[in-house]
Write an enzyme that holds these catalytic residues in place. Structure first.
Site, PDB file in Angstrom:
ATOM      1  N   HIS A   1      29.019 -18.428 -24.163  1.00 38.78           N
ATOM      2  CA  HIS A   1      29.902 -17.853 -23.142  1.00 38.78           C
ATOM      3  C   HIS A   1      30.143 -18.830 -21.992  1.00 38.78           C
ATOM      4  O   HIS A   1      31.090 -18.661 -21.240  1.00 38.78           O
ATOM      5  CB  HIS A   1      29.417 -16.480 -22.669  1.00 38.78           C
ATOM      6  CG  HIS A   1      28.282 -16.472 -21.705  1.00 38.78           C
ATOM      7  ND1 HIS A   1      26.977 -16.250 -22.080  1.00 38.78           N
ATOM      8  CD2 HIS A   1      28.248 -16.647 -20.359  1.00 38.78           C
ATOM      9  CE1 HIS A   1      26.195 -16.270 -21.011  1.00 38.78           C
ATOM     10  NE2 HIS A   1      26.942 -16.512 -19.952  1.00 38.78           N
TER      11      HIS A   1
ATOM     12  N   ASP B   1      24.190 -16.779 -28.679  1.00 41.60           N
ATOM     13  CA  ASP B   1      25.001 -17.228 -27.545  1.00 41.60           C
ATOM     14  C   ASP B   1      24.708 -18.683 -27.156  1.00 41.60           C
ATOM     15  O   ASP B   1      24.111 -18.948 -26.124  1.00 41.60           O
ATOM     16  CB  ASP B   1      24.754 -16.281 -26.370  1.00 41.60           C
ATOM     17  CG  ASP B   1      25.796 -16.428 -25.276  1.00 41.60           C
ATOM     18  OD1 ASP B   1      26.545 -17.415 -25.301  1.00 41.60           O
ATOM     19  OD2 ASP B   1      25.840 -15.556 -24.386  1.00 41.60           O
TER      20      ASP B   1
ATOM     21  N   SER C   1      22.593 -18.665 -16.904  1.00 38.25           N
ATOM     22  CA  SER C   1      23.078 -18.731 -18.273  1.00 38.25           C
ATOM     23  C   SER C   1      23.030 -20.165 -18.745  1.00 38.25           C
ATOM     24  O   SER C   1      23.513 -21.069 -18.058  1.00 38.25           O
ATOM     25  CB  SER C   1      24.513 -18.234 -18.349  1.00 38.25           C
ATOM     26  OG  SER C   1      24.507 -16.867 -18.589  1.00 38.25           O
TER      27      SER C   1
HETATM   28  N1  ARG Z   1      25.876 -10.881 -19.460  1.00 36.18           N
HETATM   29  C1  ARG Z   1      25.828 -12.303 -19.706  1.00 36.18           C
HETATM   30  C2  ARG Z   1      26.173 -13.042 -18.423  1.00 36.18           C
HETATM   31  O1  ARG Z   1      26.226 -12.459 -17.385  1.00 36.18           O
HETATM   32  C3  ARG Z   1      26.706 -12.687 -20.834  1.00 36.18           C
HETATM   33  C4  ARG Z   1      28.158 -12.623 -20.552  1.00 36.18           C
HETATM   34  C5  ARG Z   1      29.064 -13.064 -21.644  1.00 36.18           C
HETATM   35  N2  ARG Z   1      29.191 -12.095 -22.713  1.00 36.18           N
HETATM   36  C6  ARG Z   1      30.098 -11.074 -22.745  1.00 36.18           C
HETATM   37  N3  ARG Z   1      30.040 -10.242 -23.742  1.00 36.18           N
HETATM   38  N4  ARG Z   1      31.048 -10.905 -21.852  1.00 36.18           N
HETATM   39  O2  ARG Z   1      26.777 -14.075 -18.377  1.00 36.18           O
HETATM   40  N1  GLU Z   2      24.838 -14.160 -18.363  1.00 44.96           N
HETATM   41  C1  GLU Z   2      24.600 -14.621 -17.019  1.00 44.96           C
HETATM   42  C2  GLU Z   2      25.361 -15.884 -16.641  1.00 44.96           C
HETATM   43  O1  GLU Z   2      26.366 -16.218 -17.142  1.00 44.96           O
HETATM   44  C3  GLU Z   2      23.163 -14.918 -16.858  1.00 44.96           C
HETATM   45  C4  GLU Z   2      22.433 -13.740 -17.052  1.00 44.96           C
HETATM   46  C5  GLU Z   2      22.184 -13.023 -15.788  1.00 44.96           C
HETATM   47  O2  GLU Z   2      23.084 -12.776 -14.958  1.00 44.96           O
HETATM   48  O3  GLU Z   2      21.022 -12.753 -15.668  1.00 44.96           O
HETATM   49  O4  GLU Z   2      25.009 -16.573 -15.750  1.00 44.96           O
END
Ligand code: ARG
Ligand code: GLU
Length: 614
Positions: free
Chosen positions: A77, A198, A550
């Protein structure tokens, strides 16, 4: 109510620590919990240390060097925008993945850079003596190609200078298909148990002297001062881990009134606005493969915050954070009577009572007005608009539908006096309208109140550190390099349920459903699965992480790579404001699944051969 999971409290550690200040209580605690390294192994300005293997990747992620040839690992991502920009309906790397079988096939990414932190320095004394920032920076970087910036910590009670070496030739090397890299999609996002692969890989290039250079075919793979070795044996429950990366923003000191705003007004309205955008986007993507690709990255980022805000609200309500903060503020005031800190929390509360209304207007302008892609585009000064880039990923019909509903939302929640003259749900995005909103957004009163907040928080935080002299406070995350540590551990999300901390390929097959886009497993993975059911896919641990972490490496007691951080669990999404050790867990890909996908699935043994696996 005491949660069963509370037995793990002892091994859960709130905090994101400064690498240059580990040598003290923090490293002692880390070593007590299992770390075999010394503070200088993690950060040392005089010789190569772990920080030299870690980069800030692009605008908001972390990445790490995993080979002597500049191979970089980060999340799928995090590389999503780049993977998307190389994709078209004919050449759909988002759907099918991408593998460079040799260096010539690696794809350049204009605009993408990675930054290595070479040094951080406490410059509080200089700042307090009134030395101009420019001259502090100029002195530190004279005669080098390094770039530095100065950041406040603890609301300006301290200041640090960060010195970076920034590389601008970063090429795409490997991306799994989205059905692996985004497996579970937004359905599983912010959730455990998880089976998302990911990750993606890039390579950093430098000039012949190993110095940063703009893209050129004469550039060569960068030889990092340090790269991470891979722990081939992986992890198990109870193992020590630490996360080394660039968390973006935490707000542990937030006043009760600000939390109340967030829970009662800010988040609910922002969520409702994004509901509208997502409904239209998902519908359009389902109808047209072209729109699906154009909007893939936008959709993911709109959905990501939308879902996090929901989890955050629930978490803060469950913890009773507003009430807890009110009690804490009362206790602070009792202690502060007669001191220079007396009344500071009351003053903060008073500022918020005034500010919250203005904050609400601002939130609505930026979420609802600027949720219109065209209006946002027209808000950038004409000279800085990149029309080719904008229209490449733009669908006018979709944006017009969204805009109409968002404008109607604005009319519903804000009085006419807070909107441009004559504004209605039928208004069209024009340059004039963009200018009107820009004027509304630069509210002098809001700026003044925020300045007042900053100076009050500076006093409050200084006071808190005196009020609780034995507590070691970490400075809130600010997109600078931090260390968090904890243990691989499951948790209890609900009565009667215990989540184990590891998932395997078995779970991918359990979720497999060709009818559901998010769970449609690629046939090749279905074929490989029976012989590989027990390959670990993801694990959770008690590390305190945030957005920006991330792509951060998750390391074992010896500093070897065991995982790749990519998310937090649903019950722990409020940890930017309040960290609850019983349920806050970071989610990481298991490095063994990365090796499996690169080697067995992707057939890219040449990449694995570059790594050092122990
Ligand atoms: N929650 C994770 C973050 O904050 C992954 C985000 C990307 N994935 C998604 N399905 N949108 O970055
Ligand atoms: N998925 C989040 C990011 O892109 C990191 C996970 C979180 O926020 O803890 O930074």
């Amino acid at each position: 109510m005491i949660a069963f999971g509370a037995i793990y409290t002892a091994s859960a550690d709130e905090g994101m620590w400064l690498p240059s200040l580990l040598d003290g209580q923090t490293i002692a605690k880390m070593r007590k919990e299992g770390l075999k390294l010394k503070a200088k192994d993690l950060y040392d300005i005089n010789k190569a240390s772990l920080n030299d293997a870690i980069v800030r990747f692009g605008g908001g992620c972390t990445g790490e060097m995993i080979s002597p040839e500049g191979l970089l690992l980060t999340n799928h991502h995090c590389g999503y925008g780049q993977i998307q920009s190389h994709s078209s309906v004919q050449n759909d790397y988002l759907t099918y993945g991408f593998v460079a079988m040799n260096r010539e096939q690696e794809l350049p990414n204009p605009g993408l850079s990675v930054s290595f932190l070479r040094e951080m320095r406490d410059v509080t004394a200089d700042i307090e003596a009134g030395v101009p920032r420019d001259s502090i920076i100029a002195r530190a970087t004279a005669g080098t190609h390094y770039k530095a910036s100065i950041q406040p910590l603890y609301y300006g009670n301290e200041h640090y200078m960060y010195i970076y070496e920034i590389f601008e030739d970063v090429r795409l090397v490997f991306a799994p298909p989205s059905a692996i890299g985004k497996f579970g999609g937004d359905t599983d996002n912010w959730m455990w148990p998880r089976h998302t692969g990911d990750f993606s890989m890039f390579r950093v290039y430098a000039d012949k002297d190993g110095k940063p250079a703009k893209y050129s075919k004469d550039n060569v793979p960068y030889k990092p001062k340090r790269f991470l070795e891979i722990a081939g044996k992986g992890v198990k429950e109870g193992d020590f881990t630490f996360v080394y990366g660039f968390p973006g923003r935490t707000q542990q000191f937030l006043h009760s009134e600000a939390v109340r705003y967030l829970v009662e007004r800010g988040n609910p309205n922002k969520i409702a606005i994004r509901d509208i955008r997502l409904d239209y986007m998902n519908k359009a993507a389902a109808e047209s493969p072209e729109v699906r690709i154009k909007y893939a990255a936008k959709n993911a980022s709109v959905a990501n915050a939308w879902k996090k805000w929901q989890g955050e609200m629930l978490g803060l309500q469950r913890l009773g954070t507003v009430e807890r903060k009110e009690r804490e503020e009362a206790a602070f005031e009792k202690w502060a009577v007669g001191s220079e800190f007396a009344g500071v929390t009351t003053k903060l509360g008073d500022v918020y009572k005034e500010l919250n209304e203005l904050q609400f207007e601002r939130d609505m302008y930026s979420e609802a007005a600027l949720g219109s892609e065209m209006l946002r585009y027209l808000s950038t000064p004409a000279a800085r608009r990149d029309s080719a880039r904008f229209y490449k990923d733009y669908d006018a019909k979709l944006d017009e539908q969204i805009t109409k509903d968002l404008f109607a939302y604005l009319v519903k929640v804000l009085p006419a006096s807070k909107l441009p003259k004559g504004f209605s749900a039928q208004s069209k995005p024009t340059e004039e309208l963009a200018t009107e909103f820009a004027k509304l957004m630069t509210n002098d009163k809001l700026l003044a109140l925020n300045k007042e907040l900053d100076s009050l928080y500076k006093i409050y935080v200084r006071g808190l550190r005196k009020f609780k002299p034995t507590k070691e406070f970490y400075p809130d995350a600010n997109s600078t390099l931090r260390v968090a540590f904890g243990k691989v551990a499951g948790y209890t999300p609900n009565d009667g349920v215990y989540f184990v901390p590891q998932t395997t390929i078995r779970g991918i097959i359990e979720k497999d459903n060709p009818e559901i886009y998010d769970y449609d497993v690629p046939q090749k993975l279905r074929d490989l699965a029976p012989a590989n059911m027990d390959v670990p896919v993801a694990f959770i641990a008690t590390n305190h992480t945030s957005g920006g972490n991330s792509g951060s490496p998750v390391l074992d007691a010896n500093g070897r790579l065991i995982g790749l951080n990519f998310d937090r669990v649903w019950q722990g999404t409020m940890s930017d404001v309040e960290f609850d050790p019983s349920v806050c867990r970071n989610i990481s890909m298991d490095v063994r699944y990365i090796l499996f996908i690169v080697g067995q699935y992707g057939g890219a043994q040449h990449l694995i051969d570059e790594m050092v696996i122990r």
